[in-house]
Design a protein around this motif. Structure first.
Motif, PDB file in Angstrom:
ATOM      1  N   THR A 257       0.954  -1.302   0.019  1.00  0.00           N
ATOM      2  CA  THR A 257      -0.140   0.193  -0.156  1.00  0.00           C
ATOM      3  C   THR A 257       0.768   1.209   0.013  1.00  0.00           C
ATOM      4  O   THR A 257       0.243   2.305  -0.241  1.00  0.00           O
ATOM      5  CB  THR A 257      -0.959  -0.041   1.206  1.00  0.00           C
ATOM      6  OG1 THR A 257      -0.156   0.237   2.340  1.00  0.00           O
ATOM      7  CG2 THR A 257      -1.787  -1.121   1.213  1.00  0.00           C
ATOM      8  N   GLY A 258       2.176   1.117   0.430  1.00  0.00           N
ATOM      9  CA  GLY A 258       2.795   2.477   0.233  1.00  0.00           C
ATOM     10  C   GLY A 258       2.945   3.150   1.739  1.00  0.00           C
ATOM     11  O   GLY A 258       3.572   4.111   1.886  1.00  0.00           O
TER      12      GLY A 258
ATOM     13  N   ARG B  91       2.733  11.817  -6.418  1.00  0.00           N
ATOM     14  CA  ARG B  91       1.453  10.898  -6.637  1.00  0.00           C
ATOM     15  C   ARG B  91       0.486  11.901  -7.623  1.00  0.00           C
ATOM     16  O   ARG B  91       0.767  12.982  -8.028  1.00  0.00           O
ATOM     17  CB  ARG B  91       0.645  10.911  -5.507  1.00  0.00           C
ATOM     18  CG  ARG B  91       1.544  10.267  -4.261  1.00  0.00           C
ATOM     19  CD  ARG B  91       1.539   8.684  -4.495  1.00  0.00           C
ATOM     20  NE  ARG B  91       1.959   7.812  -3.673  1.00  0.00           N
ATOM     21  CZ  ARG B  91       3.330   7.514  -3.556  1.00  0.00           C
ATOM     22  NH1 ARG B  91       4.237   8.067  -4.425  1.00  0.00           N
ATOM     23  NH2 ARG B  91       3.945   6.885  -2.412  1.00  0.00           N
TER      24      ARG B  91
ATOM     25  N   ALA C 139      -3.456  11.626  -9.827  1.00  0.00           N
ATOM     26  CA  ALA C 139      -4.743  10.904  -9.795  1.00  0.00           C
ATOM     27  C   ALA C 139      -5.392  11.643 -10.962  1.00  0.00           C
ATOM     28  O   ALA C 139      -5.372  12.905 -11.262  1.00  0.00           O
ATOM     29  CB  ALA C 139      -5.668  11.678  -8.416  1.00  0.00           C
TER      30      ALA C 139
ATOM     31  N   LEU D  61      -4.715   5.986 -10.803  1.00  0.00           N
ATOM     32  CA  LEU D  61      -3.821   6.585  -9.834  1.00  0.00           C
ATOM     33  C   LEU D  61      -2.494   6.126 -10.223  1.00  0.00           C
ATOM     34  O   LEU D  61      -2.160   5.169 -10.932  1.00  0.00           O
ATOM     35  CB  LEU D  61      -4.159   5.773  -8.409  1.00  0.00           C
ATOM     36  CG  LEU D  61      -5.272   6.285  -7.644  1.00  0.00           C
ATOM     37  CD1 LEU D  61      -5.537   5.515  -6.254  1.00  0.00           C
ATOM     38  CD2 LEU D  61      -5.651   7.895  -7.338  1.00  0.00           C
TER      39      LEU D  61
ATOM     40  N   ARG E 206       1.798   6.465  -8.601  1.00  0.00           N
ATOM     41  CA  ARG E 206       2.833   6.812  -7.910  1.00  0.00           C
ATOM     42  C   ARG E 206       4.212   6.582  -8.059  1.00  0.00           C
ATOM     43  O   ARG E 206       4.486   5.340  -8.931  1.00  0.00           O
ATOM     44  CB  ARG E 206       2.499   6.140  -6.398  1.00  0.00           C
ATOM     45  CG  ARG E 206       2.728   4.510  -6.431  1.00  0.00           C
ATOM     46  CD  ARG E 206       2.227   4.135  -5.134  1.00  0.00           C
ATOM     47  NE  ARG E 206       2.414   2.672  -4.803  1.00  0.00           N
ATOM     48  CZ  ARG E 206       2.136   1.829  -4.030  1.00  0.00           C
ATOM     49  NH1 ARG E 206       1.246   2.410  -3.091  1.00  0.00           N
ATOM     50  NH2 ARG E 206       2.299   0.767  -4.043  1.00  0.00           N
TER      51      ARG E 206
ATOM     52  N   ARG F 215      -2.904   3.634 -13.476  1.00  0.00           N
ATOM     53  CA  ARG F 215      -3.315   2.363 -13.411  1.00  0.00           C
ATOM     54  C   ARG F 215      -4.871   2.478 -12.612  1.00  0.00           C
ATOM     55  O   ARG F 215      -5.159   3.749 -12.006  1.00  0.00           O
ATOM     56  CB  ARG F 215      -2.827   1.075 -12.670  1.00  0.00           C
ATOM     57  CG  ARG F 215      -2.239   1.559 -11.222  1.00  0.00           C
ATOM     58  CD  ARG F 215      -1.972   0.464 -10.328  1.00  0.00           C
ATOM     59  NE  ARG F 215      -1.586   0.917  -9.187  1.00  0.00           N
ATOM     60  CZ  ARG F 215      -2.123   1.186  -8.116  1.00  0.00           C
ATOM     61  NH1 ARG F 215      -3.814   1.462  -8.304  1.00  0.00           N
ATOM     62  NH2 ARG F 215      -1.787   1.643  -6.772  1.00  0.00           N
TER      63      ARG F 215
ATOM     64  N   MET G  23      -7.959   2.454  -9.932  1.00  0.00           N
ATOM     65  CA  MET G  23      -7.915   2.605  -8.580  1.00  0.00           C
ATOM     66  C   MET G  23      -8.093   0.995  -8.106  1.00  0.00           C
ATOM     67  O   MET G  23      -8.987   0.507  -8.529  1.00  0.00           O
ATOM     68  CB  MET G  23      -8.686   3.643  -8.064  1.00  0.00           C
ATOM     69  CG  MET G  23      -8.588   3.804  -6.633  1.00  0.00           C
ATOM     70  SD  MET G  23      -9.670   5.352  -6.189  1.00  0.00           S
ATOM     71  CE  MET G  23      -9.047   5.407  -4.278  1.00  0.00           C
TER      72      MET G  23
ATOM     73  N   ASP H  90      -5.404   0.950  -2.315  1.00  0.00           N
ATOM     74  CA  ASP H  90      -4.957   2.293  -2.622  1.00  0.00           C
ATOM     75  C   ASP H  90      -5.393   3.165  -1.321  1.00  0.00           C
ATOM     76  O   ASP H  90      -6.553   3.120  -1.124  1.00  0.00           O
ATOM     77  CB  ASP H  90      -5.221   2.924  -3.886  1.00  0.00           C
ATOM     78  CG  ASP H  90      -4.482   2.452  -4.860  1.00  0.00           C
ATOM     79  OD1 ASP H  90      -3.352   2.143  -5.060  1.00  0.00           O
ATOM     80  OD2 ASP H  90      -5.359   1.836  -5.999  1.00  0.00           O
ATOM     81  N   ALA H  91      -4.391   3.654  -0.620  1.00  0.00           N
ATOM     82  CA  ALA H  91      -4.945   4.514   0.350  1.00  0.00           C
ATOM     83  C   ALA H  91      -5.879   5.755  -0.162  1.00  0.00           C
ATOM     84  O   ALA H  91      -5.518   6.248  -1.102  1.00  0.00           O
ATOM     85  CB  ALA H  91      -3.545   5.259   1.261  1.00  0.00           C
TER      86      ALA H  91
END
Length: 231
Positions: free
Chosen positions: A25-26, A160, A162, A181, A183, A203, A205, A209-210
């Protein structure tokens, strides 16, 4: 559920689970949960008429003051003003970047999966993997292509991106969800480095993904980009 309970359900040790969760998730399980709570609060503020106090308790906070301060720090405005901007039709966050000064420039390209709908792409450099607070630098694109993040101070930043469909002009802000999204890797900017590159392939969402906590894109005005002083 505690972290131990969640790790047990996955038949993993707490430490291995935390490391695996961060890789996927990062961010850490705790930071992810905090983001989910605030994101749910954003939705409740827009979708319901419940009081800010009720919403704070509903998403797991025991203190209204703590909730309000964390909401403002992560979303960019207070809970009450966030709701008022939406209800009054003022879809445009009076945002600002967190730092200024000519330091360094990050450039790169955004690649988007094939789509037949027009999109708006938000790109920013943030202090944490979670998109929260004002970015230290940002750019807004109307399609895939090159972006520039100017005046980036020295430090370690997470780039990041979006993308949101804008063709339908959805009047209900809580339905303006990102469709793609992206990153980049964590990027270290040195004071003596004036330029660096970060290319991002977006890609669809996913559930892991947070959530995006910054009040864009749901309060953005499709016709007027106010982030970073762009008009």
């Amino acid at each position: 559920m505690s972290l131990d309970d969640i790790a047990d359900s996955a038949i993993l040790s707490k430490f291995y689970f935390s490391r695996t969760f961060r890789e996927a998730t990062g961010t850490s399980p705790g930071r992810f949960l905090a983001a989910v709570r605030l994101f749910r609060a954003k939705n409740l503020l827009l979708e319901t008429g419940r009081s800010v106090t009720d919403i704070a308790f509903a998403v797991g906070y025991s203190s209204l003051g703590t909730f309000s301060s964390r909401f403002a720090r992560s979303v960019g405005t207070s809970p009450g003003r966030y709701r008022a901007l939406s209800q009054d039709g003022l879809h445009g966050l009076d945002a600002r970047v967190a730092n200024g000064g000519s330091r360094a420039t990050i450039t790169g390209t955004i690649r988007i999966p094939e789509t037949d709908k027009p999109v708006r792409v938000y790109v920013g450099a943030f202090r944490t993997p979670v998109v929260e607070g004002f970015p230290v630098a940002c750019d807004i694109l109307d399609s895939a292509g090159a972006y520039t993040l100017a005046d980036v101070p020295a430090g370690t930043w997470c780039v990041r991106a979006a993308a949101v469909c804008v063709g339908d002009d959805e009047p209900r802000p809580w339905l303006r969800k990102p469709v793609f999204l992206g990153r980049g890797a964590q990027l270290a900017v040195r004071q003596d480095k004036t330029h660096t590159s970060q290319h991002i392939a977006m890609r669809p969402m996913m559930a892991i993904d947070a959530p995006i906590l910054l009040a864009l894109p749901e309060l953005d005005n499709w016709g007027v980009s106010r982030l970073n002083g762009v008009a």
